[in-house]
Design a protein around this motif. Structure first.
Motif, PDB file in Angstrom:
ATOM      1  N   VAL A 228       0.738  -1.234  -0.153  1.00 29.12           N
ATOM      2  CA  VAL A 228      -0.063   0.042  -0.191  1.00 29.12           C
ATOM      3  C   VAL A 228       0.658   1.283   0.020  1.00 29.12           C
ATOM      4  CG1 VAL A 228      -1.873   1.047   0.980  1.00 29.12           C
ATOM      5  CG2 VAL A 228      -1.842  -1.115   1.331  1.00 29.12           C
ATOM      6  N   LYS A 229       0.544   2.046  -0.862  1.00 26.74           N
ATOM      7  CA  LYS A 229       1.321   3.450  -0.652  1.00 26.74           C
ATOM      8  C   LYS A 229       0.868   4.488   0.129  1.00 26.74           C
ATOM      9  CE  LYS A 229       2.565   3.202  -5.873  1.00 26.74           C
ATOM     10  NZ  LYS A 229       4.062   2.821  -5.312  1.00 26.74           N
ATOM     11  N   TYR A 230       1.551   5.211   0.527  1.00 28.10           N
ATOM     12  CA  TYR A 230       1.147   6.351   1.545  1.00 28.10           C
ATOM     13  C   TYR A 230       2.095   7.603   1.550  1.00 28.10           C
ATOM     14  CZ  TYR A 230       5.270   4.678   4.748  1.00 28.10           C
ATOM     15  OH  TYR A 230       6.283   4.522   5.238  1.00 28.10           O
ATOM     16  N   PHE A 231       1.784   8.653   1.967  1.00 30.31           N
ATOM     17  CA  PHE A 231       2.512   9.952   1.957  1.00 30.31           C
ATOM     18  C   PHE A 231       3.044   9.925   3.127  1.00 30.31           C
ATOM     19  CE2 PHE A 231       2.715  14.484   2.367  1.00 30.31           C
ATOM     20  CZ  PHE A 231       3.570  14.872   1.291  1.00 30.31           C
ATOM     21  N   TYR A 241       4.416   0.509   1.997  1.00 31.33           N
ATOM     22  CA  TYR A 241       4.315  -0.325   2.979  1.00 31.33           C
ATOM     23  C   TYR A 241       4.081  -1.439   2.513  1.00 31.33           C
ATOM     24  CZ  TYR A 241       3.380  -3.058   7.434  1.00 31.33           C
ATOM     25  OH  TYR A 241       3.455  -4.057   8.107  1.00 31.33           O
ATOM     26  N   THR A 242       4.677  -2.716   2.699  1.00 30.85           N
ATOM     27  CA  THR A 242       4.479  -4.172   2.304  1.00 30.85           C
ATOM     28  C   THR A 242       4.227  -5.063   3.637  1.00 30.85           C
ATOM     29  OG1 THR A 242       5.331  -3.682   0.083  1.00 30.85           O
ATOM     30  CG2 THR A 242       5.136  -5.913   0.865  1.00 30.85           C
ATOM     31  N   SER A 260      -1.177   8.287   5.927  1.00 30.71           N
ATOM     32  CA  SER A 260      -0.236   7.863   6.908  1.00 30.71           C
ATOM     33  C   SER A 260       0.555   6.382   7.015  1.00 30.71           C
ATOM     34  CB  SER A 260      -0.603   8.035   8.382  1.00 30.71           C
ATOM     35  OG  SER A 260      -1.542   7.094   8.892  1.00 30.71           O
ATOM     36  N   LYS A 261       1.672   6.232   7.465  1.00 31.81           N
ATOM     37  CA  LYS A 261       1.992   4.752   7.447  1.00 31.81           C
ATOM     38  C   LYS A 261       1.307   3.833   8.383  1.00 31.81           C
ATOM     39  CE  LYS A 261       6.134   2.141   8.334  1.00 31.81           C
ATOM     40  NZ  LYS A 261       7.795   1.751   8.764  1.00 31.81           N
TER      41      LYS A 261
END
Length: 335
Positions: A228-231, A241-242, A260-261
């Motif tokens: 998932v991609k996050y800023f 994050y994987t 967010s992470k």
């Protein structure tokens, strides 16, 4: 005492039903015509179903007694003076007529009363810093249902509903965070997928209890990772994050940006579990079991090393007819 219809007096266990139409008991009136009543309980999102099959030998239901879409059906089914299931109240959604050499038949298909047409209308909205429950309560005020239970209070940040039905939007954001919801009889309840699949078996089924079982074992449905991609507000960069597991053959990539992470971790872990089902299929039992219902776990033994184990029930269909009480459903093996 409610009037009831008995389908077969010759069986030791006599299958029966109580049927109400718009709140009026029609069991005695419908008794000469009803061939079978089938009730399907789904674990999540999809509306529960009630189908009544009628023999319309005197054309009564094609004329004066023709059912009307939108009217209400309520059913209780089971064995006379023994087990029974209160199916609930449903809204007539579809009417099918069959005419052939064997006669005229009508199938009245109805859905859980709370699944109404406004829930299926596409809309566009934005929700900021709300929990799943708060978003569901917003829709509840519009569509007339109440949110209950102790789960679903997780904050889901910013959520955009763009040209989605309210039902599809609720399903999508719930699944993203590892929750499912059940909407029936005017109540919506959230449950985490993890708490369902990790719960203990409510009952045990042996091979001799099973009439038929069909299972598919596919390793291609097991994901080894979910990204998932996050800023990242510190670096001002888009990060990934994987979430990973020990087995699997592919990576599930979610093309959505989160803020967010912490949110990315929740979504990645939830979807890794939700998207990984190795063994799944269908089952029918020789005898009805009132404990067999959508959302519970059952231990199935006697199927060998690979296929024996803990299974999660995703749907349950109870059918009452002159044959008796028949029970079947969908199952997934817990990982």
């Amino acid at each position: 005492m409610n009037e009831l219809m008995v389908f077969n007096d010759n069986l030791i266990k006599q299958p029966f039903a109580i049927l109400k139409y718009n709140g009026h008991n029609v069991s005695a009136d419908f008794s000469p015509y009803v061939q079978e009543i089938s009730y399907t309980d789904y674990e999540k999102e999809q509306s529960d179903e009630l189908t009544v099959k009628l023999s319309d030998y005197n054309k009564l239901f094609q004329n004066d007694w023709h059912p009307t879409k939108g009217d209400k059906l309520t059913a209780i089914i089971g064995y006379k003076n023994q087990e029974q299931i209160k199916c609930g109240t449903f809204t007539i959604d579809e009417i099918d007529v069959e005419m052939d050499a064997e006669g005229d038949f009508m199938n009245i298909k109805s859905l859980a009363a709370t699944t109404n047409s406004p829930l299926r209308t596409t809309n566009s909205r934005t929700f900021e810093n709300k929990t799943l429950v708060q978003i569901a309560e917003y829709f509840g005020k519009i569509h007339g249902f109440k949110v209950v239970g102790t789960q679903g209070f997780i904050n889901v940040g910013r959520q955009n509903q763009f040209c989605e039905t309210d039902l599809a939007f609720l399903k999508r954001i719930s699944n993203n965070y590892g929750y499912i919801f059940k909407l029936t009889d005017g109540l919506l309840t959230f449950t985490s997928v993890e708490s369902l699949t990790n719960s203990k078996a409510l009952f045990t089924l042996k091979k001799e209890d099973i009439n038929n079982i069909s299972l598919s074992n596919s390793s291609t449905k097991i994901y080894k990772a979910c990204s998932v991609k996050y800023f990242n507000p510190k670096t001002k960069k888009l990060c990934t994050y994987t979430a990973k597991r020990n087995n699997g053959t592919d990576t599930l990539k979610l093309y959505q940006k989160v803020t967010s992470k912490a949110e990315a971790i929740k979504i990645a872990n939830a979807n890794l579990k939700l998207g990984s089902k190795e063994i799944k299929g269908s089952i029918s039992l020789k005898e009805p079991n009132p404990l067999f219902c959508a959302g519970v776990n059952s231990e199935i033994v006697g199927l060998g090393k690979v296929y024996s184990g803990l299974y999660h029930i995703t749907s349950a269909t109870h059918t009452i007819s002159s044959r008796g009480w028949e029970l079947s459903g969908g199952i997934e093996k817990c990982m």
